[in-house]
Design a protein around this motif. Structure first.
Motif, mmCIF file in Angstrom:
data_model
loop_
_atom_site.group_PDB
_atom_site.id
_atom_site.type_symbol
_atom_site.label_atom_id
_atom_site.label_comp_id
_atom_site.label_asym_id
_atom_site.label_seq_id
_atom_site.Cartn_x
_atom_site.Cartn_y
_atom_site.Cartn_z
ATOM 1 N N ASP B 49 0.727 -1.081 0.073
ATOM 2 C CA ASP B 49 -0.090 -0.005 0.039
ATOM 3 C C ASP B 49 0.819 1.302 0.031
ATOM 4 O OD1 ASP B 49 0.903 0.081 2.382
ATOM 5 O OD2 ASP B 49 -0.859 -0.185 3.529
ATOM 6 N N GLY B 50 2.209 1.000 -0.092
ATOM 7 C CA GLY B 50 3.135 2.302 -0.217
ATOM 8 C C GLY B 50 3.686 2.713 1.187
ATOM 9 N N ARG B 51 3.206 2.067 2.162
ATOM 10 C CA ARG B 51 3.694 2.465 3.613
ATOM 11 C C ARG B 51 4.861 2.114 3.773
ATOM 12 N NH1 ARG B 51 1.633 -0.445 8.648
ATOM 13 N NH2 ARG B 51 2.829 0.487 10.435
ATOM 14 N N LEU B 222 8.386 -0.453 -4.608
ATOM 15 C CA LEU B 222 6.669 -0.614 -4.512
ATOM 16 C C LEU B 222 6.343 -1.905 -5.484
ATOM 17 C CD1 LEU B 222 3.814 0.407 -3.747
ATOM 18 C CD2 LEU B 222 4.055 1.972 -5.552
ATOM 19 N N GLY B 223 6.896 -1.767 -6.517
ATOM 20 C CA GLY B 223 6.722 -2.930 -7.579
ATOM 21 C C GLY B 223 7.101 -4.189 -6.697
ATOM 22 N N ALA B 228 5.173 -9.133 -3.614
ATOM 23 C CA ALA B 228 4.908 -9.925 -2.448
ATOM 24 C C ALA B 228 3.703 -10.137 -2.026
ATOM 25 C CB ALA B 228 6.159 -9.093 -1.376
ATOM 26 N N ASP B 229 2.917 -8.947 -2.145
ATOM 27 C CA ASP B 229 1.345 -8.798 -1.571
ATOM 28 C C ASP B 229 0.723 -8.527 -2.845
ATOM 29 O OD1 ASP B 229 -1.090 -8.604 -0.793
ATOM 30 O OD2 ASP B 229 -0.729 -6.848 0.673
ATOM 31 N N PRO B 230 0.350 -9.365 -3.749
ATOM 32 C CA PRO B 230 -0.486 -9.120 -5.040
ATOM 33 C C PRO B 230 -1.953 -8.761 -4.823
ATOM 34 C CG PRO B 230 -0.034 -11.286 -5.289
ATOM 35 C CD PRO B 230 0.394 -10.964 -3.817
ATOM 36 N N SER B 231 -2.507 -8.875 -3.626
ATOM 37 C CA SER B 231 -3.823 -9.033 -3.305
ATOM 38 C C SER B 231 -4.492 -7.657 -3.860
ATOM 39 C CB SER B 231 -4.082 -8.771 -1.769
ATOM 40 O OG SER B 231 -3.568 -8.002 -1.131
ATOM 41 N N GLY B 291 4.248 -9.164 2.772
ATOM 42 C CA GLY B 291 4.036 -8.367 1.867
ATOM 43 C C GLY B 291 4.730 -7.043 1.772
ATOM 44 N N VAL B 292 6.169 -7.331 1.734
ATOM 45 C CA VAL B 292 7.154 -6.188 1.720
ATOM 46 C C VAL B 292 8.220 -6.225 0.605
ATOM 47 C CG1 VAL B 292 9.161 -5.297 3.080
ATOM 48 C CG2 VAL B 292 7.188 -5.876 4.231
#
Lengths: 383, 383
Positions: B49-51, B222-223, B228-231, B291-292
């Motif tokens: 989510d960019g965090r 980010l990519g 890592a987390d393609p949800s 997811g990182v």
């Protein structure tokens, strides 16, 4: 979530700023239309009386000059054998060399060892996987050869160490040890030429097993300046310095190897500029006609950057002619090509910004300072 | 005595400070009892989510991620062939690889080309002098082999590009060109995954001839986070991302090669951390369980430093177990040995000084800030 404590080299006595000076960017590499990577470092050029011509970045911090010390270290052998006929200029050049490992170099070192009644087995430099130069490595591989101690880029220096041990009447075995008479003589020369108390300096072990002392960059340049202008040295040492410079000038192929930076520079300038690389981004130059010594160290250890930065220093000193510059463009302004031979970018020497950002130590003589030209209007050519 | 004007890349539109950010020291190399060389760079870790979880140095400046883009670029092939039986996990891993050039890798790529009705002659990556890995190069030399396009470290990616051309019904010849449908598809994926308008970015040419775009380091991370987390991705793209990560986790030997950093990291963590190197000091990591995504670039382009800096980032993120750390000490805290095998120094990850010196951009999340732990007390494990 904590930083690994073992990974912190900033413990006393050194501070982070002392360990990692904020040196200026000296070299940039481009890809397409943008900068891809860049290299910081420090550089200094001095005359033999210690008068600086330029000083960029932190030139006080001790650095490991590595094989860039070889021209100074060679004086121990040359002083011990002022007129031995077997110590030819070619062998003197090999004794100062980090040679590329070409057959023509390796064969000369083997002959030298045989002349001493020794063999490759007496070399204590160890064996590297391949000769230093990829082309030389391919040559060896094509012949089905295997790398041995004589292919190590320091084997010419080590052959000279063996010769020095014989000249001193010392055992040849163990000649790489810090307490062996050979290394004690070498260390004494370094201290004499640089005005540094070697016992106070940090020290490590070389890739070839000999002691690896650290020295302030100014001291390295001072030693090179005294090789360039030995008029202030004792007569026997001055004669050795002149013999050394003449040998490097006469045999550029032995100092490094065909195509390599130092060899091309020495050949192009017909010995007006002598240079020697050291691992981890070190480079020195000896400019006999001007009595100038140069030393530089890239922070990150990159040889590719040390070569381009040497070009920047020589430009700043005004010692390259237009013809030199054209002949050496491939060394000092190299073009990068990809596997298909297409140009992808190039390496550029970088001038510092006007505000002097990055010059950590506020050097006495700063060529980026507009007033500097007034101080020394004609550069070393006036000296 | 003037600086060469051609050597000044500081012309508008970029300023010196923009071109050459004052990034923190991340890695130091010691010799004996002192620091010999040190490496600066920038690094960032993000969630999908960019965090940001951490950001060191200038993470805004566009950098060329080089082969570190391969995991993202691979999605073009995987989305085009969601269920083709010939696109095995092993081949997917080779398509993301900068392989070492071992026989076992080269043979699999040759088989893949044969399966397509093609041969090594269809590869447009060019020929490197030697395989990437010195041991693999020696293996080739011992067998009397010669390096060809299939030994190029990018040949697995290129085999996949040829497969993509076939899948698209496009000509295989010219598949490396920026306007070829294959590269247009690859560029589109990069833009989608990173939220960057690729047309606005600096660009160059890769070592293997394909387009080499620059991207801000945050965008690269980010990519990787989205892999890592393609949800949050479209279902077909999310499936491709999961297939990619599973293939890299299942075939670490294909992603790089035995003994190499990424292969050892993926194998040791059994795929909990996926990594990919890029030339000129780039490294990315994908951490699916958290997811990182991670991206880092060493200023000077040194791979040896990128590997150690990756260890520092993973430590900061708290994703390595004590067992991982022990198994990977040779990768993240390597000992340097000389030609005789004697220890001469080691590489150390470096923590920043307390005053934050060197963090050019005052990143939103600064792990050197004592308050940071309070902001995200448990790190990614809490996510």
């Amino acid at each position: 979530m904590s930083m690994p404590s073992s990974a912190d080299p900033t413990d006393p006595p050194s501070t982070h700023a002392e360990l990692f000076p904020d040196n200026p960017v000296l070299v940039a590499l481009t890809r397409g239309d943008a900068v891809e990577s860049f290299h910081r470092g420090a550089a200094i050029a001095l005359r033999a009386d210690g008068r600086p011509l330029l000083a960029w970045g932190d030139v006080e911090r001790p650095v490991f000059p590595r094989s860039a010390l070889k021209p100074m270290q060679a004086l121990a052998l040359l002083e011990a054998l002022p007129d031995a006929p077997d110590l030819t200029p070619e062998r003197i050049a090999l004794h100062t060399a980090s040679h590329a490992g070409w057959l023509m170099q390796v064969e000369r070192i083997r002959e030298w060892l045989e002349d001493m009644g020794l063999s490759e087995a007496n070399l204590e430099c160890g064996t590297r996987d391949w000769p230093l130069d990829p082309d030389a490595a391919r040559e060896l591989a094509r012949r089905g050869g295997r790398s041995g101690p004589v292919h190590h880029n320091c084997s010419g220096q080590h052959a000279g160490f063996l010769r020095l041990a014989q000249a001193m009447g010392a055992p040849t075995a163990g000649y790489i040890g810090a307490e062996h008479p050979v290394q004690r003589a070498v260390t004494a020369v370094l201290g004499d030429l640089t005005d540094v108390d070697m016992a106070t300096m940090p020290h490590g072990l070389e890739g070839c097993g000999i002691p690896s002392p650290a020295l302030p960059l100014w001291a390295v340049a001072l030693g090179m300046a005294r090789l360039a202008d030995p008029s202030g040295l004792a007569p026997s040492r001055a004669a050795a310095a002149r013999r050394l410079c003449a040998a490097m000038a006469a045999h550029p192929d032995m100092v490094a190897g065909p195509g390599r930076c130092e060899t091309r520079l020495i050949r192009t300038t017909t010995g007006r500029v002598l240079a020697k690389v050291g691992a981890e981004g070190n480079m020195v130059a000896i400019i006999p006609g001007h009595g100038v010594g140069v030393a530089l160290k890239m922070d990150d250890g990159a040889t590719r950057a040390a070569e381009v930065a040497l070009g920047l220093v020589l430009e700043a000193l005004g010692v390259l002619s237009a013809d030199d510059r054209a002949a050496l463009a491939g060394v000092f302004q190299p073009v990068e090509r990809n596997a298909a031979g297409v140009e992808t970018g190039h390496a550029l020497a970088v001038t510092a910004p006007e505000d002097g950002d990055g010059d950590a130590d506020d050097p006495e003589v700063d060529p980026w300072d507009e007033d500097w030209d007034d101080e020394d209007p004609k550069g070393p050519d006036a000296g």
